[in-house]
Design a protein around this motif. Sequence first.
Motif, short mmCIF file in Angstrom:
data_model
loop_
_atom_site.label_atom_id
_atom_site.label_comp_id
_atom_site.label_asym_id
_atom_site.label_seq_id
_atom_site.Cartn_x
_atom_site.Cartn_y
_atom_site.Cartn_z
N ASP A 166 36.46 48.03 42.07
CA ASP A 166 36.25 46.75 42.82
C ASP A 166 34.87 46.83 43.39
N LEU B 114 32.40 48.87 42.58
CA LEU B 114 31.51 49.16 41.60
C LEU B 114 31.17 47.63 41.08
N LEU B 115 32.12 46.83 40.82
CA LEU B 115 31.82 45.48 40.36
C LEU B 115 31.19 44.53 41.20
N LYS B 116 31.37 44.60 42.60
CA LYS B 116 30.93 43.91 43.60
C LYS B 116 29.45 44.30 43.54
N ILE C 240 27.43 45.49 41.13
CA ILE C 240 26.91 44.99 40.34
C ILE C 240 26.63 43.47 40.25
N LEU C 241 27.56 42.82 40.78
CA LEU C 241 27.62 41.26 41.09
C LEU C 241 26.28 41.12 42.08
N LYS D 23 22.12 39.55 41.16
CA LYS D 23 21.48 38.27 41.84
C LYS D 23 20.12 38.92 42.52
N TRP E 82 27.84 32.68 48.07
CA TRP E 82 28.41 31.58 47.06
C TRP E 82 28.06 31.81 45.73
N GLU E 83 27.07 32.66 45.45
CA GLU E 83 26.30 32.77 43.92
C GLU E 83 27.50 33.98 43.26
N THR E 84 27.74 34.69 43.98
CA THR E 84 28.77 36.03 43.57
C THR E 84 30.38 35.60 43.71
N GLY E 85 30.49 34.57 44.30
CA GLY E 85 31.70 34.10 44.70
C GLY E 85 32.35 35.36 45.49
N LEU E 86 31.88 35.97 46.10
CA LEU E 86 32.45 37.00 47.19
C LEU E 86 32.39 36.40 48.54
N GLY E 87 33.06 36.98 49.40
CA GLY E 87 33.14 36.31 50.81
C GLY E 87 31.76 37.23 51.65
N GLU F 215 32.38 40.71 52.36
CA GLU F 215 32.56 41.47 51.32
C GLU F 215 30.87 41.61 50.73
#
Lengths: 301, 301
Positions: free
Chosen positions: A2, A4-6, A8-9, A13, A27-32, A35
Motif C-alpha cells: 500500500d 508503495l502504491l500510495k 507512486i500515486l 501527480k 482529491w486527485e489521488t483519491g487518498l485522504g 494519507e
Amino acid sequence: MDRLLKRILVLEKLIERNEWRIKDLAWETGLGVDEVVDTLQGLSKHYLIEIGEDEVLWNPVDIPGTLHPWGWRLIHRSVLGSTQNAARGRGPWSIVVAEYLVSARGRHGKTWRTDFGGLWFTIVPQVGLDELPDVPIAAPVIIARSIKSLYGIDVSIRWPNDIMVEGKKLAGVLVEAEAFPRYAYVYVGIGINVNNKPPVREAVSLRRLAGIQPRNRLLATIIGWFSRLKKLLEEREKLRDQYRSLLDTIGREVVVETVDGTVEGTAVDIDDAGSLIVEAGGDKKRFSPGDVYRLRYKEQG
Amino acid sequence: MDRLLKRILVLEKLIERNEWRIKDLAWETGLGVDEVVDTLQGLSKHYLIEIGEDEVLWNPVDIPGTLHPWGWRLIHRSVLGSTQNAARGRGPWSIVVAEYLVSARGRHGKTWRTDFGGLWFTIVPQVGLDELPDVPIAAPVIIARSIKSLYGIDVSIRWPNDIMVEGKKLAGVLVEAEAFPRYAYVYVGIGINVNNKPPVREAVSLRRLAGIQPRNRLLATIIGWFSRLKKLLEEREKLRDQYRSLLDTIGREVVVETVDGTVEGTAVDIDDAGSLIVEAGGDKKRFSPGDVYRLRYKEQG
C-alpha cells in the motif's frame, strides 16, 4: 505494498506539476489528506520535497523532467518496467528517466526493483560501428568524472564498469546496442544511488556520503558528456588511458565468477578489447566482460 | 507486488487506448514482451481482453471510460486511493470509476484493497435536503433492480444496504453527503463484485454466478437509474415499499454488532427513518444504520 502504491500515486501527480495544494493532491489521488501527508513525508527522505501547512513543493532542481537538454528528447516517468526496454521504443537521442523500476535490468539478465530517489535512466546515443566497442569504457569514465567534479568524491571503476567509492558500489552501467550497416544505437542504462537506499549492503549512496542531493546537476553533467561523446570516442587512446587510470582492479586479488565456474587470482592487465587478464596458478586467463557474472575483490571477503 | 505493479502499468495504457501492438505496449511500459504477455494473461481473467499473436484488444463494452452518460462527467482511472475521496474534488454530477483502489472505504472507516475486474465507483447526484434521507434506501434498490433485470439473478438487500445473492454479498454501498442550505451533494460509493475475486469468503461475484461479464451494461443501467433519482425520491412511499420488499432481514435471527457491544435477537421491522427494530429478550431495540458495524444472520453462523 500500500505504501508503495500510495507513493507512486502521489509521485505521478508531482511529476505532472511540482506544486500542489495538499487538498487537491488528496482529491486527485483519491487518498485522504492524512494519507497524502504521510506519503509526502516518506517521499521527502528521497526527494527535495518541502511540505508546508497546506501546500507541497518539489524543488525543480530535483525533477529530471524539467531538464530540456539540447539535442535530446527526455522522457520522465514515475514507474516503468525498465528504462532499457522503454528506450527501445524511443530510438536514438532519447533519454528515459523513471523514478521507480519494477524490473530494472542488470548485467546478465538479472532483474531487480529499485527504491525511490535514485537516478535510473537510459540514454541512447547513435555512434559509428567502429566507435561502438569503446562506449562501455566511455560510460563509466563519464559517470566517474561527473561525480568527481561535482562532489569531489574519490571514485574509481571496478572492471568492467561499476562505479565505486571506498570499495562500495555507487553506480552501475548496462550497455546494449542495436547495430545497423553504418551505425549503431547504444542503449546506455545508468543507475546511480543518489537519495535512494542502496540496494545491497555492499553499495553506497550520495545521500549517505554527502546528504540528500538535488539530482539535476548530476544528470545534466552526464548528459553534457554524452553530447560530446563523439569527441571522446575519437580520442580513443586518451579515453582508454582515462579508463585505466580510474580502474582500481589491476594488481588486486580477485574472485571472478563465470558460467564455467569461479576463478581466483591476480588481475594483471586489461587488453585493448577490454578483457581482464587474471594470473591464476601460473596461468594467464582472459575474461571478456560478457562472460563474467560478478567480480569481487578478495580483501572484501 | 511486482505482479500488481505490472498489471497497473499495463492497465494504465489500456485505459488510454483499448487496442495495442504488444511490442508497443512493452515499449510504453518498459516491460519485456514476455512480461507484457504474462500480465495480459493475468488481466484477461478479470477483463474482456483478447490477446492475439502480436496485438491485444480490450473490448470497449468492458471499459467504463468509453461511456459518456448524458448529464454526467465520468472519470475513469487505473488506480486511486478511494473513489469517494477522488469524487470530493469533482463535485456534483460526476462519476469516478477506478480499476484498483488502494484504500477503498467501507462503512465505519474500514479500509480495504480491491482486486481487479470489479465495478468500483462513486456517483454524485445533487438532491434536495428533504430527499437526502431516502438516498441510502434508493441506492441499494437501484443496484438490486439493475442486477435483477440484467442477469435474472434473485438478489435481496441485507439491512441497511448490502446486496446479497444466496446469503453472500455481491455489492456494497457507502453513502456520504455534503449538505448546503438548500441542497446536498451525495457521494454514493458503490462496489460490485463483477469479474474480481470476491474479497471475503462470505461474498460472491457475477463471474462466479454467470461467468465473466462486460461491465458497461450494468454500469450504464445503474447510472440511468441515478439520472431518474429525483423521480424515485419523489415517490417516497413507493420507494420504501420497494426497499422493504427486497429486504430479507425482517423475521430473521440477527447478530447486531454496535459500538456498545453485540445484540442477538429477531429483526421485526424497520421504521420510517430506516432504523432496524430488533426484539431481544422481550425488549425492542432500535438501531440506526450509523450505529451498526456489522449485521449477520444467525443461520449463517
